[in-house]
Design an enzyme around this catalytic site. Structure first.
Site, mmCIF file in Angstrom:
data_model
loop_
_atom_site.group_PDB
_atom_site.id
_atom_site.type_symbol
_atom_site.label_atom_id
_atom_site.label_comp_id
_atom_site.label_asym_id
_atom_site.label_seq_id
_atom_site.Cartn_x
_atom_site.Cartn_y
_atom_site.Cartn_z
ATOM 1 N N ARG A 1 -12.005 11.303 12.540
ATOM 2 C CA ARG A 1 -10.667 11.254 13.156
ATOM 3 C C ARG A 1 -9.572 11.505 12.127
ATOM 4 N NH1 ARG A 1 -14.083 11.134 16.379
ATOM 5 N NH2 ARG A 1 -13.964 10.230 18.467
ATOM 6 N N ALA B 1 -1.357 -11.659 2.228
ATOM 7 C CA ALA B 1 -1.196 -11.011 3.523
ATOM 8 C C ALA B 1 -1.062 -9.487 3.384
ATOM 9 C CB ALA B 1 0.017 -11.597 4.230
ATOM 10 N N ASP C 1 -6.255 -10.984 -7.673
ATOM 11 C CA ASP C 1 -5.544 -12.118 -7.091
ATOM 12 C C ASP C 1 -5.849 -13.380 -7.883
ATOM 13 O OD1 ASP C 1 -4.030 -12.588 -4.176
ATOM 14 O OD2 ASP C 1 -4.851 -14.400 -5.091
ATOM 15 N N GLU D 1 8.504 -11.772 -10.404
ATOM 16 C CA GLU D 1 8.049 -11.713 -11.795
ATOM 17 C C GLU D 1 6.964 -10.640 -11.931
ATOM 18 O OE1 GLU D 1 6.130 -14.789 -14.971
ATOM 19 O OE2 GLU D 1 7.156 -15.637 -13.237
ATOM 20 N N CYS E 1 16.534 -0.522 -10.977
ATOM 21 C CA CYS E 1 17.752 0.173 -10.524
ATOM 22 C C CYS E 1 18.260 -0.433 -9.217
ATOM 23 C CB CYS E 1 17.488 1.651 -10.254
ATOM 24 S SG CYS E 1 16.977 2.641 -11.646
ATOM 25 N N CYS F 1 11.897 -17.826 -1.278
ATOM 26 C CA CYS F 1 10.559 -18.373 -1.133
ATOM 27 C C CYS F 1 10.134 -18.376 0.337
ATOM 28 C CB CYS F 1 10.548 -19.805 -1.640
ATOM 29 S SG CYS F 1 9.692 -19.958 -3.172
#
Lengths: 77, 338
Positions: free
Chosen positions: B6, B33, B54, B127, B168, B180
Protein backbone atom coordinates in the site's frame (compact mmCIF):
# COMPACT_ATOMS: atom_id res chain seq x y z
CA UNK A 1 -6.58 48.34 17.43
CA UNK A 2 -4.80 45.05 17.14
CA UNK A 3 -6.25 41.62 17.78
CA UNK A 4 -4.53 39.34 20.28
CA UNK A 5 -4.87 35.56 20.39
CA UNK A 6 -3.98 33.35 23.33
CA UNK A 7 -3.17 29.64 23.19
CA UNK A 8 -2.63 26.68 25.53
CA UNK A 9 -2.36 27.66 29.22
CA UNK A 10 -2.40 31.37 28.36
CA UNK A 11 -6.10 30.89 27.72
CA UNK A 12 -6.77 29.56 31.17
CA UNK A 13 -4.67 32.29 32.74
CA UNK A 14 -6.28 35.19 30.95
CA UNK A 15 -9.73 33.61 30.84
CA UNK A 16 -10.10 34.39 27.14
CA UNK A 17 -8.95 33.18 23.78
CA UNK A 18 -8.74 36.61 22.18
CA UNK A 19 -8.88 40.32 22.89
CA UNK A 20 -8.40 43.70 21.24
CA UNK A 21 -5.99 46.35 22.46
CA UNK A 22 -4.42 49.60 21.24
CA UNK A 23 -1.01 48.56 20.05
CA UNK A 24 -0.15 49.96 16.64
CA UNK A 25 3.43 51.24 16.51
CA UNK A 26 4.56 49.31 19.57
CA UNK A 27 7.11 46.51 19.62
CA UNK A 28 6.25 42.95 20.56
CA UNK A 29 8.30 43.39 23.71
CA UNK A 30 6.15 46.37 24.75
CA UNK A 31 2.95 44.60 23.87
CA UNK A 32 3.92 41.54 25.91
CA UNK A 33 4.52 43.77 28.91
CA UNK A 34 1.13 45.42 28.53
CA UNK A 35 -0.67 42.15 28.03
CA UNK A 36 0.91 40.69 31.16
CA UNK A 37 -0.35 43.68 33.17
CA UNK A 38 -3.77 43.98 31.60
CA UNK A 39 -4.72 40.30 31.33
CA UNK A 40 -2.81 38.77 34.25
CA UNK A 41 -0.83 36.48 31.98
CA UNK A 42 2.28 35.48 33.89
CA UNK A 43 4.10 33.57 31.26
CA UNK A 44 4.73 35.62 28.14
CA UNK A 45 8.54 35.85 28.29
CA UNK A 46 9.10 32.57 26.54
CA UNK A 47 5.96 32.68 24.37
CA UNK A 48 6.58 32.67 20.63
CA UNK A 49 4.84 35.50 18.86
CA UNK A 50 3.26 35.37 15.42
CA UNK A 51 1.92 38.41 13.61
CA UNK A 52 -0.51 37.57 10.82
CA UNK A 53 0.60 33.92 10.94
CA UNK A 54 4.30 34.64 10.72
CA UNK A 55 6.76 34.48 13.63
CA UNK A 56 8.38 37.81 14.40
CA UNK A 57 11.22 38.88 16.70
CA UNK A 58 10.69 40.89 19.90
CA UNK A 59 11.65 44.21 18.26
CA UNK A 60 8.99 43.90 15.54
CA UNK A 61 6.57 46.85 15.45
CA UNK A 62 2.93 45.95 14.97
CA UNK A 63 0.59 47.84 12.68
CA UNK A 64 -3.06 48.75 12.94
CA UNK A 65 -5.24 45.69 12.33
CA UNK A 66 -2.49 43.13 12.94
CA UNK A 67 -3.39 39.80 14.50
CA UNK A 68 -0.87 38.91 17.21
CA UNK A 69 -0.82 35.32 18.46
CA UNK A 70 1.04 34.27 21.61
CA UNK A 71 2.05 30.63 21.51
CA UNK A 72 3.73 29.27 24.61
CA UNK A 73 6.17 26.43 23.99
CA UNK A 74 4.98 23.28 25.77
CA UNK A 75 7.33 20.52 26.82
CA UNK A 76 5.25 17.35 27.11
CA UNK A 77 5.85 14.44 24.86
CA UNK B 1 7.89 -6.18 -0.50
CA UNK B 2 4.22 -7.31 -0.36
CA UNK B 3 3.88 -6.13 3.22
CA UNK B 4 4.62 -2.59 2.04
CA UNK B 5 2.40 -2.77 -1.05
CA UNK B 6 0.00 0.00 0.00
CA UNK B 7 2.89 2.30 0.70
CA UNK B 8 4.60 1.42 -2.57
CA UNK B 9 1.36 2.19 -4.40
CA UNK B 10 1.53 5.65 -2.86
CA UNK B 11 3.14 7.42 -5.77
CA UNK B 12 5.65 9.74 -4.03
CA UNK B 13 7.18 6.74 -2.21
CA UNK B 14 6.95 3.89 -4.72
CA UNK B 15 9.40 1.03 -4.95
CA UNK B 16 12.37 3.37 -4.99
CA UNK B 17 11.24 5.26 -1.90
CA UNK B 18 10.60 2.01 -0.05
CA UNK B 19 14.14 0.89 -0.82
CA UNK B 20 15.56 4.19 0.41
CA UNK B 21 13.51 3.89 3.58
CA UNK B 22 14.92 0.43 4.23
CA UNK B 23 18.46 1.82 4.09
CA UNK B 24 17.93 4.66 6.57
CA UNK B 25 18.68 4.92 10.26
CA UNK B 26 16.31 6.89 12.49
CA UNK B 27 17.09 7.97 16.04
CA UNK B 28 14.10 8.42 18.35
CA UNK B 29 14.96 10.24 21.54
CA UNK B 30 12.39 9.43 24.20
CA UNK B 31 9.84 6.68 23.79
CA UNK B 32 7.02 8.05 25.91
CA UNK B 33 3.84 9.05 24.11
CA UNK B 34 5.26 10.79 21.02
CA UNK B 35 8.21 8.44 20.65
CA UNK B 36 5.96 5.38 20.96
CA UNK B 37 3.70 6.68 18.25
CA UNK B 38 6.36 7.73 15.74
CA UNK B 39 8.39 4.57 16.39
CA UNK B 40 5.41 2.35 15.64
CA UNK B 41 4.52 4.22 12.45
CA UNK B 42 8.09 4.10 11.15
CA UNK B 43 8.60 0.46 12.13
CA UNK B 44 5.44 -0.51 10.25
CA UNK B 45 6.52 1.67 7.32
CA UNK B 46 9.79 -0.27 7.12
CA UNK B 47 12.46 2.19 8.26
CA UNK B 48 15.50 -0.09 8.01
CA UNK B 49 17.25 0.81 11.24
CA UNK B 50 15.88 2.44 14.34
CA UNK B 51 17.59 3.39 17.57
CA UNK B 52 15.38 4.30 20.52
CA UNK B 53 16.60 5.90 23.74
CA UNK B 54 14.67 6.34 26.96
CA UNK B 55 15.67 6.85 30.59
CA UNK B 56 12.37 5.91 32.20
CA UNK B 57 10.35 2.75 32.86
CA UNK B 58 6.73 1.89 32.09
CA UNK B 59 4.08 2.83 34.64
CA UNK B 60 0.35 2.26 34.65
CA UNK B 61 -0.39 5.95 34.06
CA UNK B 62 1.47 5.72 30.73
CA UNK B 63 -0.92 3.21 29.18
CA UNK B 64 -3.65 5.75 28.38
CA UNK B 65 -1.52 7.22 25.56
CA UNK B 66 1.74 5.29 25.07
CA UNK B 67 0.71 2.73 22.50
CA UNK B 68 3.73 0.44 22.54
CA UNK B 69 3.25 -0.66 26.14
CA UNK B 70 1.13 -3.22 27.94
CA UNK B 71 -0.13 -3.79 31.47
CA UNK B 72 2.52 -6.47 31.78
CA UNK B 73 5.25 -3.92 30.97
CA UNK B 74 3.89 -1.63 33.69
CA UNK B 75 3.67 -4.46 36.23
CA UNK B 76 7.26 -5.44 35.51
CA UNK B 77 8.42 -1.80 35.45
CA UNK B 78 10.13 -2.64 32.17
CA UNK B 79 12.36 0.17 30.86
CA UNK B 80 10.51 1.93 28.06
CA UNK B 81 13.36 1.59 25.55
CA UNK B 82 13.64 -2.17 26.11
CA UNK B 83 9.85 -2.67 26.02
CA UNK B 84 9.73 -0.59 22.82
CA UNK B 85 12.44 -2.68 21.17
CA UNK B 86 10.59 -5.87 22.01
CA UNK B 87 7.25 -4.60 20.74
CA UNK B 88 8.70 -3.07 17.57
CA UNK B 89 10.42 -6.38 16.87
CA UNK B 90 7.07 -8.15 17.09
CA UNK B 91 5.52 -5.60 14.74
CA UNK B 92 8.21 -5.81 12.09
CA UNK B 93 10.85 -8.53 12.14
CA UNK B 94 12.47 -7.25 8.95
CA UNK B 95 13.93 -4.11 10.49
CA UNK B 96 16.77 -3.64 12.91
CA UNK B 97 15.76 -2.02 16.21
CA UNK B 98 18.31 -1.12 18.82
CA UNK B 99 17.34 0.21 22.26
CA UNK B 100 19.34 2.20 24.78
CA UNK B 101 18.11 2.33 28.36
CA UNK B 102 19.71 5.52 29.55
CA UNK B 103 20.16 9.23 29.34
CA UNK B 104 20.37 10.95 25.95
CA UNK B 105 23.38 13.01 26.97
CA UNK B 106 25.81 14.87 24.72
CA UNK B 107 28.34 12.04 24.61
CA UNK B 108 25.79 9.42 23.58
CA UNK B 109 24.11 11.67 21.02
CA UNK B 110 27.46 12.65 19.46
CA UNK B 111 28.34 8.98 19.09
CA UNK B 112 24.99 8.13 17.49
CA UNK B 113 25.05 11.22 15.27
CA UNK B 114 27.84 9.67 13.17
CA UNK B 115 25.40 7.16 11.72
CA UNK B 116 21.83 8.45 11.80
CA UNK B 117 19.87 10.14 9.00
CA UNK B 118 17.15 11.74 11.11
CA UNK B 119 16.36 12.51 14.75
CA UNK B 120 12.80 12.43 16.04
CA UNK B 121 11.87 14.32 19.18
CA UNK B 122 10.05 12.11 21.67
CA UNK B 123 11.36 13.94 24.73
CA UNK B 124 9.36 15.70 27.41
CA UNK B 125 11.84 18.43 28.27
CA UNK B 126 13.64 21.36 26.66
CA UNK B 127 17.03 20.48 28.12
CA UNK B 128 17.25 17.43 25.87
CA UNK B 129 15.66 19.25 22.93
CA UNK B 130 18.32 21.98 22.97
CA UNK B 131 20.93 19.25 23.07
CA UNK B 132 19.35 17.54 20.05
CA UNK B 133 19.20 20.93 18.33
CA UNK B 134 22.96 21.45 18.70
CA UNK B 135 23.71 17.87 17.62
CA UNK B 136 21.49 18.37 14.58
CA UNK B 137 23.38 21.50 13.55
CA UNK B 138 26.86 20.16 14.29
CA UNK B 139 26.33 16.94 12.31
CA UNK B 140 23.90 18.37 9.71
CA UNK B 141 21.09 15.95 10.61
CA UNK B 142 17.47 17.11 10.30
CA UNK B 143 15.29 16.74 13.40
CA UNK B 144 11.60 17.04 14.01
CA UNK B 145 10.48 18.90 17.10
CA UNK B 146 7.19 17.81 18.64
CA UNK B 147 5.44 18.57 21.93
CA UNK B 148 1.98 18.44 23.44
CA UNK B 149 0.04 19.07 26.61
CA UNK B 150 -3.69 18.87 27.27
CA UNK B 151 -5.35 19.01 23.85
CA UNK B 152 -2.67 21.34 22.49
CA UNK B 153 0.28 20.35 20.32
CA UNK B 154 3.04 21.79 18.19
CA UNK B 155 5.62 20.56 15.73
CA UNK B 156 8.32 21.93 13.48
CA UNK B 157 10.79 20.34 11.09
CA UNK B 158 14.30 21.68 11.49
CA UNK B 159 16.67 21.23 8.54
CA UNK B 160 20.24 22.49 9.08
CA UNK B 161 21.23 25.14 6.56
CA UNK B 162 17.63 25.73 5.51
CA UNK B 163 15.26 26.48 8.37
CA UNK B 164 15.66 28.38 11.62
CA UNK B 165 16.64 26.09 14.50
CA UNK B 166 15.00 25.68 17.92
CA UNK B 167 17.36 28.27 19.38
CA UNK B 168 16.26 30.79 16.70
CA UNK B 169 12.60 30.11 17.48
CA UNK B 170 12.75 30.23 21.27
CA UNK B 171 15.85 32.39 21.90
CA UNK B 172 16.18 30.87 25.34
CA UNK B 173 15.29 27.65 27.08
CA UNK B 174 11.75 27.99 28.49
CA UNK B 175 11.82 27.97 32.28
CA UNK B 176 11.57 24.51 33.77
CA UNK B 177 8.17 23.72 35.15
CA UNK B 178 6.22 26.37 33.26
CA UNK B 179 4.91 23.92 30.75
CA UNK B 180 5.10 20.77 32.79
CA UNK B 181 2.54 18.13 31.99
CA UNK B 182 0.75 18.68 35.28
CA UNK B 183 -2.44 19.55 33.43
CA UNK B 184 -2.56 16.19 31.70
CA UNK B 185 -2.76 15.23 28.07
CA UNK B 186 -5.22 13.38 25.85
CA UNK B 187 -4.18 10.66 23.42
CA UNK B 188 -5.46 12.38 20.26
CA UNK B 189 -3.18 15.39 20.84
CA UNK B 190 -0.23 12.99 20.99
CA UNK B 191 -1.28 11.13 17.86
CA UNK B 192 -1.80 14.36 15.92
CA UNK B 193 1.72 15.63 16.66
CA UNK B 194 3.12 12.15 15.94
CA UNK B 195 1.26 11.99 12.61
CA UNK B 196 2.85 15.27 11.52
CA UNK B 197 6.27 14.13 12.71
CA UNK B 198 6.02 10.74 11.01
CA UNK B 199 4.81 12.22 7.71
CA UNK B 200 7.75 14.61 7.69
CA UNK B 201 10.03 11.71 8.61
CA UNK B 202 8.81 9.69 5.62
CA UNK B 203 9.52 12.64 3.31
CA UNK B 204 13.06 13.01 4.65
CA UNK B 205 13.80 9.28 4.62
CA UNK B 206 12.59 8.86 1.04
CA UNK B 207 14.51 11.97 -0.10
CA UNK B 208 11.56 14.26 -0.68
CA UNK B 209 12.93 17.26 1.15
CA UNK B 210 11.16 19.55 -1.33
CA UNK B 211 7.82 18.37 0.10
CA UNK B 212 8.64 19.20 3.73
CA UNK B 213 6.16 21.49 5.45
CA UNK B 214 7.83 24.88 5.83
CA UNK B 215 5.51 26.11 8.59
CA UNK B 216 5.40 25.64 12.33
CA UNK B 217 2.16 23.85 13.24
CA UNK B 218 0.22 24.45 16.42
CA UNK B 219 -3.25 23.14 17.19
CA UNK B 220 -5.79 22.62 19.92
CA UNK B 221 -8.02 19.62 19.29
CA UNK B 222 -10.46 20.58 22.02
CA UNK B 223 -10.79 24.26 21.18
CA UNK B 224 -10.73 23.52 17.43
CA UNK B 225 -7.76 25.68 16.50
CA UNK B 226 -5.21 25.01 13.83
CA UNK B 227 -2.39 27.42 13.04
CA UNK B 228 0.31 27.20 10.41
CA UNK B 229 2.92 29.83 11.09
CA UNK B 230 5.71 30.89 8.76
CA UNK B 231 9.00 30.76 10.64
CA UNK B 232 11.65 31.79 8.09
CA UNK B 233 11.99 35.35 9.42
CA UNK B 234 13.40 34.06 12.72
CA UNK B 235 16.48 32.49 11.14
CA UNK B 236 19.27 34.26 12.94
CA UNK B 237 22.76 34.55 11.42
CA UNK B 238 24.18 35.25 14.88
CA UNK B 239 22.53 32.17 16.41
CA UNK B 240 25.06 30.23 18.49
CA UNK B 241 23.59 26.91 17.35
CA UNK B 242 22.99 27.44 13.63
CA UNK B 243 24.45 30.86 12.76
CA UNK B 244 27.63 31.81 10.89
CA UNK B 245 29.86 31.07 13.88
CA UNK B 246 28.24 28.28 15.82
CA UNK B 247 29.45 27.36 19.30
CA UNK B 248 26.86 24.62 20.07
CA UNK B 249 26.46 25.94 23.61
CA UNK B 250 24.37 23.05 24.89
CA UNK B 251 26.89 20.36 24.04
CA UNK B 252 29.37 21.71 26.57
CA UNK B 253 26.90 23.01 29.13
CA UNK B 254 25.11 19.70 29.40
CA UNK B 255 28.04 17.81 30.89
CA UNK B 256 27.61 19.57 34.22
CA UNK B 257 24.04 18.51 34.97
CA UNK B 258 23.81 15.76 37.48
CA UNK B 259 20.28 16.01 38.78
CA UNK B 260 17.13 16.67 36.76
CA UNK B 261 13.59 17.22 37.99
CA UNK B 262 11.31 15.11 35.81
CA UNK B 263 8.46 17.19 34.50
CA UNK B 264 5.14 16.67 36.27
CA UNK B 265 6.28 13.48 37.96
CA UNK B 266 7.36 14.54 41.42
CA UNK B 267 10.61 12.76 40.67
CA UNK B 268 14.27 13.69 40.48
CA UNK B 269 16.76 11.80 38.33
CA UNK B 270 20.27 11.56 39.76
CA UNK B 271 23.11 10.64 37.44
CA UNK B 272 26.58 9.70 38.59
CA UNK B 273 29.36 11.86 37.11
CA UNK B 274 30.64 8.81 35.30
CA UNK B 275 28.59 5.88 34.03
CA UNK B 276 28.73 2.95 36.42
CA UNK B 277 28.03 -0.70 35.92
CA UNK B 278 25.89 -1.67 38.89
CA UNK B 279 25.84 -5.14 40.38
CA UNK B 280 22.09 -5.07 40.75
CA UNK B 281 21.66 -8.50 42.28
CA UNK B 282 24.28 -7.88 44.96
CA UNK B 283 22.68 -4.55 45.82
CA UNK B 284 19.24 -6.15 46.00
CA UNK B 285 20.54 -8.66 48.52
CA UNK B 286 22.23 -6.01 50.60
CA UNK B 287 19.16 -3.76 50.71
CA UNK B 288 16.78 -6.61 51.48
CA UNK B 289 18.94 -7.46 54.46
CA UNK B 290 18.73 -3.82 55.53
CA UNK B 291 14.95 -4.15 55.61
CA UNK B 292 14.06 -2.50 52.32
CA UNK B 293 11.37 -3.82 50.03
CA UNK B 294 13.23 -4.57 46.79
CA UNK B 295 11.75 -5.61 43.44
CA UNK B 296 13.39 -5.64 40.07
CA UNK B 297 14.06 -6.91 36.60
CA UNK B 298 17.30 -7.32 34.63
CA UNK B 299 17.43 -3.57 33.95
CA UNK B 300 16.58 -1.96 37.27
CA UNK B 301 15.79 -2.28 40.96
CA UNK B 302 12.82 -0.65 42.63
CA UNK B 303 13.40 -0.03 46.30
CA UNK B 304 10.87 1.05 48.89
CA UNK B 305 11.09 1.99 52.52
CA UNK B 306 8.53 4.07 54.36
CA UNK B 307 7.48 6.83 51.96
CA UNK B 308 10.60 6.67 49.80
CA UNK B 309 10.69 4.96 46.44
CA UNK B 310 13.84 4.77 44.37
CA UNK B 311 14.47 3.11 41.04
CA UNK B 312 18.08 2.33 40.27
CA UNK B 313 19.19 1.51 36.72
CA UNK B 314 22.10 -0.65 35.59
CA UNK B 315 24.07 2.43 34.47
CA UNK B 316 23.97 3.98 37.92
CA UNK B 317 21.15 6.44 37.29
CA UNK B 318 18.43 6.62 39.91
CA UNK B 319 14.94 8.05 39.92
CA UNK B 320 14.05 9.36 43.35
CA UNK B 321 10.26 9.44 43.55
CA UNK B 322 8.16 11.64 45.81
CA UNK B 323 10.32 14.75 45.65
CA UNK B 324 11.19 17.73 43.46
CA UNK B 325 14.08 18.72 45.71
CA UNK B 326 17.33 18.08 43.82
CA UNK B 327 19.60 18.52 46.84
CA UNK B 328 17.57 16.05 48.88
CA UNK B 329 17.52 13.57 46.00
CA UNK B 330 21.29 13.77 45.69
CA UNK B 331 21.65 13.15 49.41
CA UNK B 332 19.41 10.09 49.27
CA UNK B 333 21.41 8.79 46.31
CA UNK B 334 24.70 9.25 48.14
CA UNK B 335 23.37 7.61 51.28
CA UNK B 336 22.33 4.58 49.26
CA UNK B 337 25.30 4.23 46.95
CA UNK B 338 28.13 6.15 48.54
Amino acid sequence: MIRILFFAHLREETGQSEAEIEGAGKTIKQIKKEVVEQFHASRLDSAMTAVNEEFVPEDYRVKEGDVVAFIPPVSGG
Amino acid sequence: MERYSRQILFEPIGREGQKKLSQKHVLIVGTGALGSATAEILARAGAGRMTVIDRDYVEESNLQRQHLYSEEDARMRWPKAAAAEKRLGEINGLIDVNSIVGEADAALLEELAQEVDLILDGTDNFETRFLINDISQKYRIPWIFGACVGSFGMTYTIVPGKTPCLQCLLKQMPMQGLTCDTVGVIGPAVQMVAAYQAAEALKILTDHQEDLRPSFVSFDLWKNDHLEIKAGALKDESCLSCGAQPAYPFLSREARTKTTVLCGRDTVQVRPGKKRDMELSALALQWRRAGWNVEGNPYLLSIEKEDLRIVLFQDGRALIHGTKDEAMAKKIYQTLLG
